[in-house]
Scaffold this active site. Structure first.
Site, short mmCIF file in Angstrom:
data_model
loop_
_atom_site.label_atom_id
_atom_site.label_comp_id
_atom_site.label_asym_id
_atom_site.label_seq_id
_atom_site.Cartn_x
_atom_site.Cartn_y
_atom_site.Cartn_z
N SER A 148 -29.58 -13.15 9.11
CA SER A 148 -27.32 -13.00 9.47
C SER A 148 -27.67 -12.75 10.99
O SER A 148 -28.22 -11.70 11.38
CB SER A 148 -27.35 -11.99 8.77
OG SER A 148 -26.31 -12.16 7.01
N HIS A 159 -20.22 -9.02 10.57
CA HIS A 159 -21.31 -7.87 8.95
C HIS A 159 -22.23 -7.10 9.44
O HIS A 159 -23.16 -6.66 8.99
CB HIS A 159 -21.30 -9.13 7.85
CG HIS A 159 -22.42 -9.64 7.58
ND1 HIS A 159 -22.41 -11.06 7.41
CD2 HIS A 159 -24.01 -9.15 7.31
CE1 HIS A 159 -23.47 -11.46 7.71
NE2 HIS A 159 -24.46 -10.58 7.43
N ASP A 197 -16.14 -13.64 10.59
CA ASP A 197 -17.36 -12.85 10.67
C ASP A 197 -18.67 -13.24 11.41
O ASP A 197 -19.50 -14.07 11.55
CB ASP A 197 -18.62 -13.42 9.06
CG ASP A 197 -20.27 -12.90 8.97
OD1 ASP A 197 -19.71 -11.96 9.58
OD2 ASP A 197 -20.43 -13.27 7.51
#
Lengths: 487, 508
Positions: free
Chosen positions: A182, A72, A103
């Site tokens: 992230s 992402h 992911d």
């Protein structure tokens, strides 16, 4: 394993400056700030180029001159800028491979030499419950690296918010995982134990990271430069806690397992399992009546053992069928038919525009044109067809439902009574099982009219073929639709 | 839907329109009902919720009758009447309710009660324009508010099955919508049914008059009818030409005909309904009413007609004009597979082994609160939206496992809820009575409940030998007085299935 939830949010951010760190130990040197300049198409205006946007995330250097991060962080990328520790200059990076179901992604710098001297972080194992971990990354609140400490509070299957349709093992920690973290490494004793990836809006002070079993699965899959994804049994099972249910199934005292309730057509399980079979063991592990299996100090959903396999491998299972116990080796494959339930990235929407009528496939991106609360806001026929009707008619998963998304108003179509968010059943008496079917049904029609039959309530619309053909090019021009289709 | 706006005394908004004689006259025509209602708890259908008392308006009619809207006396435990604004209350008795038309007639048995009351004179029909008076009692004073007729509109009645023309008024009355009578030139023109801000919806005198006259006819009460069909406008010249209609687009395109509707057996999908009862229907689905102007065509079957009447019509079928005859059937919410409302009927239920079974209906769905259409489980809402009128002779109701009262007996099923049941012990279940009966016929040692396809679970299994004992223990534990409540009156007889479309040639 697939599921649905809106609680988990993937985390990206646009940071501002704070004071620099004092020292630069080894871990920090390997952590990379990633700025993704992305362009994401609109599924409501599918012929458009899409809006430009940018966001930052984190990543870390691994063996092979690669940088690992979350999918992402780099999705829909047009330009990736990499910032190495202590280096103010951006360096261009390119995505090597992405796994949207897990992911994870790998990036390679355009100039490989920039990673010379940057230590590749070693990949460790699953941290123990209650052990301490450290996260590193570039979260919101500044441009400089940030690290936090926390305890491993839970290890369980979680929905991965990036695809919103896949569930894998994930580790919950109370270490702060904020927007921008992230893709950053989670470290224990100098080794990677995970990749920070999401938090949960419904819970406070909780972050999640992707454990190394998922990372290793991804790396093994991506070794050839392409990513095939997880195998999927594509079955739904029911727990058997009730003794009467176990007796009816013919299970012996002390035997445990789950009942196969539903099987997707042409899936790994199709042809090997039958509805009503009892799954007793998987990978040699006993399945409890609640569907869990023992895994070290944990009890995990049995589907996570399927996750540990790759597509093409064989899954050993023991079943109980009509009183007989059988050992099966199920060859595993993916189930791309389920992609309709996933968020889509790095591809352009499929569509077809004819006489101002915009047709698209029914999938998650289509219903998301109603917003995040699409399950309650989208029209019932779309939600029912996407989520519920295949429960009774699994064969629908082998087909593509097509939706008349909207109308680009023109005199030729202005009097059509139904023109948006409506399922197309038939066009010119031909059943529509894909967008391509619809294009053929229109383009091959020689009759004076195009007749559209919609799902539910017997609704119908008609276009005069000659008038529609004549108006088509002008409508595309008037509305700036450069291409009438992307199939 | 009855909408309550903030109730503020507003002297400015209240105008004295009528002369003193009119005020005195209204004082003897309008009464107050103090209604105590107690609805059933849709999740615990064996009990009722906290009683509520409200004050509503009613109008005195000829024959010692008092009229109000039926929704206000739904589930009434006791009703008192106050007259002349004085708090002396007399108990009233309901003599007739047409829940689908949303009208209730009451009387007071005390001799002489009506002696100082005056029956309201009914206007011959709704006025179509101008100022009218909305009247109510408030704190012992008669309040007469100016209202202006804005339009006449065909809408759906409270229970959801009947469509009829209603009067829409803009009013100076605050917090109305509680059956306030409206008068024009001293004559009753209707009762408010809902009010949103300053806009009120009025059940018109036309419905009231027909409702009043029907009980006096030799055949007894004649219900209102509706068409209850799915249709689309026919304004598209291409569609019109395709279907073989010459000239300008007109009529409506029939797309779906539910079993049990007045159209069943007379109209078919792909018919263009050109006219009904001598009225031409235009491409938008309107016809020209002799007094009210342009109205939606569904009004035709209500205007001067009742269930049982036969009305002629004309359709374009397969390119040919064909005369049709529709035998009008009652508009009843109960006809539908998923009724919108049940008019306060006690919810049927069965509890077996802690499993609580009930029917799916709008009453249950509305328990998800104000935004129930968004908050109720999507699986149920899609069924409600898509299949509400898809009843067939073999499928009259959707039976739900509403939820489970957890116990050791039903271990493993405690988190199951709102699952639609297909079969129990091999028997199709189409009513709570079917559920009750099916549990008397176990499959050997087991009770096996098979659900309609859903995303959660295919079936569940219970031990048959211990069911009765476990059920009683669960009822005791959860203090539930009755194991079941079956429907007291059978569902309406809708006759045989709609006949097939007549054989045609050269269909487009």
């Amino acid at each position: 394993m697939r599921g649905q939830s809106a609680l988990f949010v993937a985390i990206l951010a646009c940071p501002v400056t704070i004071a620099p760190l004092v020292a630069a130990p080894a871990i920090e040197k390997s952590v990379v700030r990633i700025v993704n300049h992305a362009q994401r198409p609109s599924w409501y205006t599918p012929w458009g180029t899409g809006a430009m946007q940018w966001a930052t995330g984190s990543g870390f250097v691994i063996e092979g001159g690669l940088i690992m991060t979350n999918a992402h962080v780099v999705s829909d990328s047009r330009f990736l800028a990499l910032f190495l520790y202590g280096d103010p200059n951006p360096h261009e990076g390119r995505v090597v491979v992405e796994g949207h179901d897990c992911d994870l992604a790998l990036i390679r710098p355009v100039e490989p030499k920039i990673l010379e001297g940057v230590p590749a972080l070693p990949i460790g194992g699953l941290p123990s419950l209650r052990s301490m971990v450290e996260t590193y990354g570039y979260p919101s609140g500044g441009d400089q690296i940030s690290s936090t400490q926390g305890v491993v509070s839970r290890i369980d299957r979680q929905l991965y918010a990036h695809s919103a349709a896949d569930g894998h093992l994930a580790v919950q920690t109370d270490a702060a995982i904020n927007p921008g973290n992230s893709g950053g490494p989670v470290v224990q004793e100098g080794k990677i134990v995970g990749v920070a990836f999401q938090n949960n809006k419904a819970m406070e002070s909780v972050g999640f990271f992707i454990p190394t079993e998922v990372i290793r699965h991804f790396l093994a899959d991506a070794k050839d430069g392409t990513y095939a994804g997880y195998p999927d049994l594509a079955v739904r099972t029911a727990s058997l806690e009730n003794p009467a249910a176990r007796r009816l199934a013919g299970m012996q005292e002390g035997e445990s397992g789950v009942r196969v309730d539903w099987i997707a057509p042409d899936s790994s399980a199709d042809g090997w399992l039958r509805t009503g079979d009892i799954l007793l063991r998987i990978e040699g592990e006993t399945i409890a009546n609640d569907g869990s299996v023992a895994s070290g100090e944990l009890r995990l959903p049995f589907g996570l053992l399927v996750d540990r396999r790759q597509i093409g491998e064989t899954l050993p299972v023991r079943i109980l069928r009509e009183g007989a116990r059988k050992d099966l080796g199920i060859p595993l494959k993916g189930y791309p038919e389920n992609l309709r339930y996933s968020n889509q990235y790095d591809r352009r929407p499929r569509y077809y525009v004819y006489a101002g009528l915009v047709f698209v496939p029914l999938d998650r991106e289509m219903v998301k044109t109603f917003g995040d609360d699409w399950m309650s806001d989208a029209s019932s026929e779309l939600v029912y067809e996407l989520l519920f009707r295949p429960q009774g008619e699994p064969a629908l998963l082998k087909k593509e439902r097509v939706v008349l998304l909207r109308r680009l108003d023109s005199p030729v179509n202005a009097n059509i009574p139904f023109f948006k968010n409506i399922l197309v059943d038939k066009v010119n008496d031909k059943t529509i099982d894909s967008l391509e079917d619809l294009v053929r049904a229109i383009e091959e029609n020689k009759a004076p009219y195009h007749v559209f039959e919609f799902g539910y309530f017997g609704r119908v619309a008609v276009l005069d073929r000659a008038e529609a053909d004549k108006a088509n090019a002008q409508i595309l021009k008037d509305y700036g639709v450069a291409k009438d289709r992307n199939l | 839907m009855r909408t309550i706006t903030c109730i503020l005394l507003s002297a400015l908004a209240t105008l004295t329109l009528a002369a003193q004689t009119t005020r005195v006259s209204f004082e003897s025509q309008v009464v107050v009902l103090v209604v105590t209602t107690q609805d059933y708890d849709e999740w615990r259908p064996w009990e009722k919720k906290t009683p509520e008392t409200r004050t509503v308006q009613a109008v005195v009619l000829d024959g010692s009758l008092i009229a109000t809207t039926a929704d206000l006396v739904e589930n009434a435990t006791v009703i008192f009447v106050e007259k002349h604004g004085r708090p002396l209350r007399e108990p009233a008795r309901i003599v007739h309710v047409d829940a689908d038309a949303n009208l209730a007639l009451l009387t007071v048995d005390k001799p002489g009660f009506f002696a100082d009351l005056t029956p309201a004179a009914l206007a011959p029909s709704m006025p179509t324009e101008g100022q009218v008076s909305t009247v109510r009692w408030r704190s012992g004073q008669l309040e007469i508010s100016a209202s202006r007729i804005s339009r006449i509109e065909v809408g759906t009645s409270y229970l959801g099955a009947l469509e009829h023309a209603s009067l829409m008024v803009e009013t100076d009355l605050s917090g109305g919508g509680w059956s306030e009578p409206l008068f024009a030139e001293g004559r009753l023109i209707g009762l408010t049914f809902a009010q949103d801000e300053k806009s009120a919806t009025v059940t018109p005198v036309d419905i009231l008059r027909a409702s009043l006259e029907s009980p006096r006819t030799p055949a007894g009460y004649r219900e209102f009818a509706n068409l209850e069909l799915s249709w689309e406008v026919n304004r598209d010249p291409a569609l019109t030409r395709y279907l073989g209609l010459e000239g300008e687009p007109r009529g409506i395109l029939v797309t779906q005909v539910p079993w049990g509707s007045s159209a069943c057996g007379a109209l078919y999908p792909r018919d263009i309904l050109l006219g009904l009862d001598g009225h031409a229907i235009d491409a938008a689905g309107n016809y020209q009413h002799r007094r009210y102007g342009q109205l939606k065509f569904t009004q035709i079957v209500v205007d001067g007609h009742h269930a049982g009447d036969v009305i002629p019509g004309e359709v374009l079928r397969d390119g040919k004009k064909v005369p049709v005859r529709l035998t009008l059937r009652p508009a009843r919410s109960a006809n539908d597979l998923v009724p919108v409302r049940t008019g306060g009927a006690a919810p049927p239920y069965v509890i077996e082994g802690g499993l609580v079974f009930r029917e799916l209906d709008g009453e249950f769905l509305r328990t998800w609160g104000k935004d129930w259409e968004k908050k109720a489980p999507p699986f149920l809402m899609t069924g409600y939206d898509l299949f509400r009128t898809t009843q067939t002779p073999g499928r009259r109701r959707v039976i739900l496992l509403a939820y489970v009262l957890p116990s050791a007996y039903n271990l493993g099923y405690g988190n199951l809820e709102t699952l639609p049941v297909a079969r129990i012990n091999g028997r199709d279940v189409d009513s709570i009575a079917d559920v009750d009966e099916a549990f008397r016929h176990p499959e050997g040692e087991f009770h096996r409940i098979v659900f309609q396809p859903n995303p959660v679970r295919a079936e569940l299994v219970l031990d048959a030998a211990t069911l009765d004992k476990a059920t009683q223990e669960i009822l005791d534990e959860y203090q539930i007085p009755e194991r079941r409540r079956l429907r007291k009156t059978p569902l309406p007889d809708l006759g045989g299935a709609c006949p097939d479309r007549p054989a045609t040639h050269g269909a487009p």
